[in-house]
Design an enzyme around this catalytic site. Structure first.
Site, short mmCIF file in Angstrom:
data_model
loop_
_atom_site.label_atom_id
_atom_site.label_comp_id
_atom_site.label_asym_id
_atom_site.label_seq_id
_atom_site.Cartn_x
_atom_site.Cartn_y
_atom_site.Cartn_z
N ARG A 1 -37.38 -49.69 10.15
CA ARG A 1 -37.37 -50.84 9.24
C ARG A 1 -36.32 -51.86 9.71
NH1 ARG A 1 -39.58 -48.90 3.99
NH2 ARG A 1 -41.37 -47.73 4.80
N GLU B 1 -34.83 -54.13 8.33
CA GLU B 1 -34.29 -54.79 7.13
C GLU B 1 -32.78 -54.85 7.26
OE1 GLU B 1 -35.59 -51.99 4.29
OE2 GLU B 1 -37.58 -52.91 4.07
N ARG C 1 -27.80 -46.38 1.15
CA ARG C 1 -29.03 -45.58 1.15
C ARG C 1 -30.12 -46.13 2.06
NH1 ARG C 1 -32.40 -46.74 -4.15
NH2 ARG C 1 -32.34 -48.97 -4.06
N HIS C 2 -29.77 -47.09 2.92
CA HIS C 2 -30.74 -47.64 3.86
C HIS C 2 -30.31 -47.42 5.30
CE1 HIS C 2 -32.07 -49.97 0.30
NE2 HIS C 2 -33.25 -49.90 0.89
N GLU D 1 -34.44 -43.89 -5.88
CA GLU D 1 -35.80 -43.65 -5.37
C GLU D 1 -35.78 -42.81 -4.11
OE1 GLU D 1 -38.02 -47.22 -4.20
OE2 GLU D 1 -39.01 -45.91 -2.75
N SER E 1 -42.32 -42.81 -2.70
CA SER E 1 -43.27 -43.80 -3.20
C SER E 1 -44.65 -43.27 -2.92
CB SER E 1 -43.11 -45.10 -2.42
OG SER E 1 -42.45 -46.03 -3.18
N ARG F 1 -32.76 -39.32 2.38
CA ARG F 1 -32.40 -39.57 0.97
C ARG F 1 -32.46 -38.28 0.16
NH1 ARG F 1 -34.64 -45.33 -1.14
NH2 ARG F 1 -33.73 -46.59 0.52
P1 ATP Z 1 -36.28 -49.15 -1.10
O1 ATP Z 1 -36.85 -49.94 -2.23
O2 ATP Z 1 -35.27 -48.14 -1.52
O3 ATP Z 1 -35.80 -50.03 0.03
P2 ATP Z 1 -38.98 -48.85 -0.21
O4 ATP Z 1 -39.67 -49.15 -1.48
O5 ATP Z 1 -38.95 -49.88 0.86
O6 ATP Z 1 -37.49 -48.31 -0.51
P3 ATP Z 1 -41.01 -47.16 0.80
O7 ATP Z 1 -41.49 -48.13 1.80
O8 ATP Z 1 -41.81 -46.95 -0.39
O9 ATP Z 1 -39.54 -47.52 0.38
O10 ATP Z 1 -40.69 -45.79 1.57
C1 ATP Z 1 -40.84 -44.51 1.01
C2 ATP Z 1 -39.53 -43.74 0.99
O11 ATP Z 1 -38.88 -43.84 2.24
C3 ATP Z 1 -38.52 -44.27 0.00
O12 ATP Z 1 -38.74 -43.76 -1.27
C4 ATP Z 1 -37.23 -43.75 0.59
O13 ATP Z 1 -37.04 -42.38 0.28
C5 ATP Z 1 -37.48 -43.84 2.06
N1 ATP Z 1 -36.92 -45.08 2.62
C6 ATP Z 1 -37.44 -46.31 2.56
N2 ATP Z 1 -36.68 -47.21 3.19
C7 ATP Z 1 -35.63 -46.52 3.70
C8 ATP Z 1 -34.50 -46.88 4.48
N3 ATP Z 1 -34.34 -48.12 4.91
N4 ATP Z 1 -33.65 -45.91 4.81
C9 ATP Z 1 -33.82 -44.64 4.42
N5 ATP Z 1 -34.87 -44.23 3.68
C10 ATP Z 1 -35.78 -45.15 3.32
#
Ligand code: ATP
Length: 539
Positions: A307, A309, A315-316, A460, A463, A513
């Protein structure tokens, strides 16, 4: 007045001074040569006198073939009482008691043991004791010792009822001092800005910042605390597979190099792929659905997710491990929710059974409460609209169809903990507007969707959703998201729905996570071997 030329000849005084200094230097050199000679003779004498000269040294070729128990694991030490054994260990520290006695703390994996190096006519000489005391901490050694039961428990090592009586000590790989970080410092908590650490460990050890730890990750990872974290992470990985395999899922491996972005371009890493653009996969979403189109009814994947981002939070990560699953639905998408809730409970209970001791030790360092869990049938499953209502009653202002902010998620987690005594829950039926294009809208109200998130300690971790399997509806939704169904990233995926595809759904979980929130760790980076975030791509 003319300036006088500086004389090229040194003055008499200077000559005298130089001669005096030369004499002084000569005498000094003679003295140190004499000292060196005396020391050499002394050392030679020691070697001649050293009855144990064969029993210690540097190098990895000292393995006399005697009748001993070879390459013993410290965790099995009890089986070798009173026997001479050979071990491969790291030296944690050394302590000299006298010329005749020293103690070493040896470590191997999560275990540590005391070795007594005491003068004996047959095995241990005074030079050998001196050698042992001077072994730099973190050096790797091969040691021979007799396993002895102790009369009193040893408090400073994990093995408390046994110690080793040294017979031979060989350095296999000598650590170079000074170490940039002491692994022992990483046993303590991180210095936190918002929460003063309160444990005994924190009082005894200096607080080393996470950045320093991560910059010296190889030494940092040696801390037993870190070994425990990664043992538990491996446990989650295998429990995930065990549960899903026993429910008919097979493990697949989808590509991580993509020819086009699949879910919008902003959070995707671009790379140079033989003079054209390629992209790192942001999730296995479309590929696992294409496995369903290919008539694999239940699939799972464990793989890296990238990602791009710029999220600098605790937590990211920019690269994390996705635990993904996708399955056919027969009647209702809650079949997927049921399986995922059971999977999560199987993981939590499995961790509890297999790693109870390790978990407790980590949580103690961070003063974390145990993870509260209900029975499988009592996992709180709350509709999004109900969650919004609970938050409003608690004083929050939010619209019906807005996504929750991180503080709101945490608050809802707290409210649910108070009401249901559970640190784990499911929030179901999210507003369609806050979910991706492939999410199936709800039949009873199209503003909501058959989608859900799962939370641990109010954060979270998962998803999931039912996906749209109806070709024309999917095209409609893609266009509503201002994307093109004919784009390189979507064309093959969209076409797959023309050829007959069952209703299906699934979910994605962040492995790091789960570990972070199960253990209650303050930062996700602690759960990634070599974490990647917007400012860190090394080591
Ligand atoms: P968030 O809103 O916390 O950024 P997201 O909605 O982008 O998460 P999803 O794309 O739905 O997350 O990804 C599914 C799962 O992957 C999340 O519930 C989380 O456990 C994990 N996840 C997502 N983005 C990250 C990240 N940047 N780093 C670590 N774990 C992640």
């Amino acid at each position: 007045m003319t300036e006088s030329e500086p004389s090229s000849q040194p003055s008499k005084k200077a000559l005298k001074k130089a001669a005096k200094e030369a004499e002084k230097a000569k005498k000094k050199a003679e003295r140190s040569a004499l000292l060196e000679q005396q020391e050499l003779e002394l050392r030679q004498q020691e070697v001649v006198d050293d009855s144990a000269a064969e029993n210690y040294g540097e190098g990895d070729n000292f393995y006399p073939q005697t009748a001993i128990d070879k390459w013993i694991q410290l965790r099995n030490i009890e089986e070798h009482e009173d026997r001479e054994c050979v071990f491969r260990v790291a030296v944690a520290n050394t302590r000299s008691q006298s010329a005749k006695l020293a103690f070493l703390t040896l470590s191997q994996g999560l275990e540590s043991i005391q070795m007594v190096v005491a003068e004996t006519p047959e095995y241990v000489s005074r030079p050998m004791i001196k050698f042992a005391v001077n072994i730099p901490p973190e050096s790797i050694c091969t040691v021979f010792g007799v396993v002895k039961r102790t009369s009193e428990k040893i408090q400073s090592t994990t093995i408390q009822d046994f110690e080793l009586q040294a017979r031979r000590i060989y350095i296999v790989s000598k650590a170079q001092l000074p170490l940039p970080l002491q692994p022992a410092d990483s046993e303590g908590p991180l210095p936190l800005e918002d929460k003063a650490p309160t444990t005994e460990v924190s009082q005894a050890q200096p607080l080393v910042s996470l950045n320093t730890r991560l910059n010296n990750r190889v030494l940092d990872l040696r801390a037993k605390l870190n070994h425990r974290i990664f043992l538990i992470k491996d446990g989650v990985d295998s429990l995930f597979q065990e549960f899903l395999r026993s429910h008919g899922f097979i493990r697949i491996h989808t590509p991580k190099i993509m020819g086009a972005p699949t879910e919008g371009g902003s959070s995707v890493f671009r790379l140079d792929y033989f003079h054209r653009n390629a992209y790192l996969a942001q999730s296995p979403q479309l590929a696992k659905q294409m496995a369903i189109q290919s008539r694999f009814p239940r699939v799972m994947e464990i793989g890296p997710v990238f990602r791009a981002e710029n999220s600098n939070t605790v937590r990211h990560l920019t690269e994390f491990t996705g635990l993904d699953m996708e399955m056919e639905i027969l009647e209702d998408y809650h079949e997927v929710v049921d399986i995922l809730e059971k999977l999560m409970l199987f993981i939590f209970n499995g961790l509890n059974e297999r790693y109870g001791k390790e978990t407790e030790l980590i949580r103690k360092v961070y003063a974390v409460e145990p993870f509260k869990l209900p029975a499988v049938s009592n996992i709180p499953r709350i509709e999004f609209s109900e969650g919004v209502k609970m938050l409003r009653e608690a004083g929050e202002t939010l619209d019906d169809y807005d996504d929750l902010t991180t503080p709101q998620e945490k608050k809802l987690g707290q409210l649910i903990l108070e009401k249901y005594n559970s640190d784990f829950y499911t929030l179901d039926q999210f507003p369609t507007a806050v979910r991706p294009f492939y999410t199936m809208p709800s039949k009873k109200n199209k503003s909501y969707s058959n989608s859900f998130d799962m939370f641990m300690r109010g954060q979270e971790i998962l998803s999931g959703a039912q996906r749209i399997h109806i070709h024309d509806l999917l095209i409609e939704r893609i266009r509503e998201h201002e994307m093109s169904p004919d784009s390189d990233g979507l064309r093959d995926y969209v076409e797959g729905f023309k050829f007959g595809c069952p209703p299906h759904g699934g979910g994605g979980i962040g492995l790091e996570r789960i570990v972070q929130f199960y253990l209650g760790l303050p930062n996700i980076r602690m759960t990634s071997l070599f974490p990647r975030d917007p400012s860190r791509v090394l080591p």
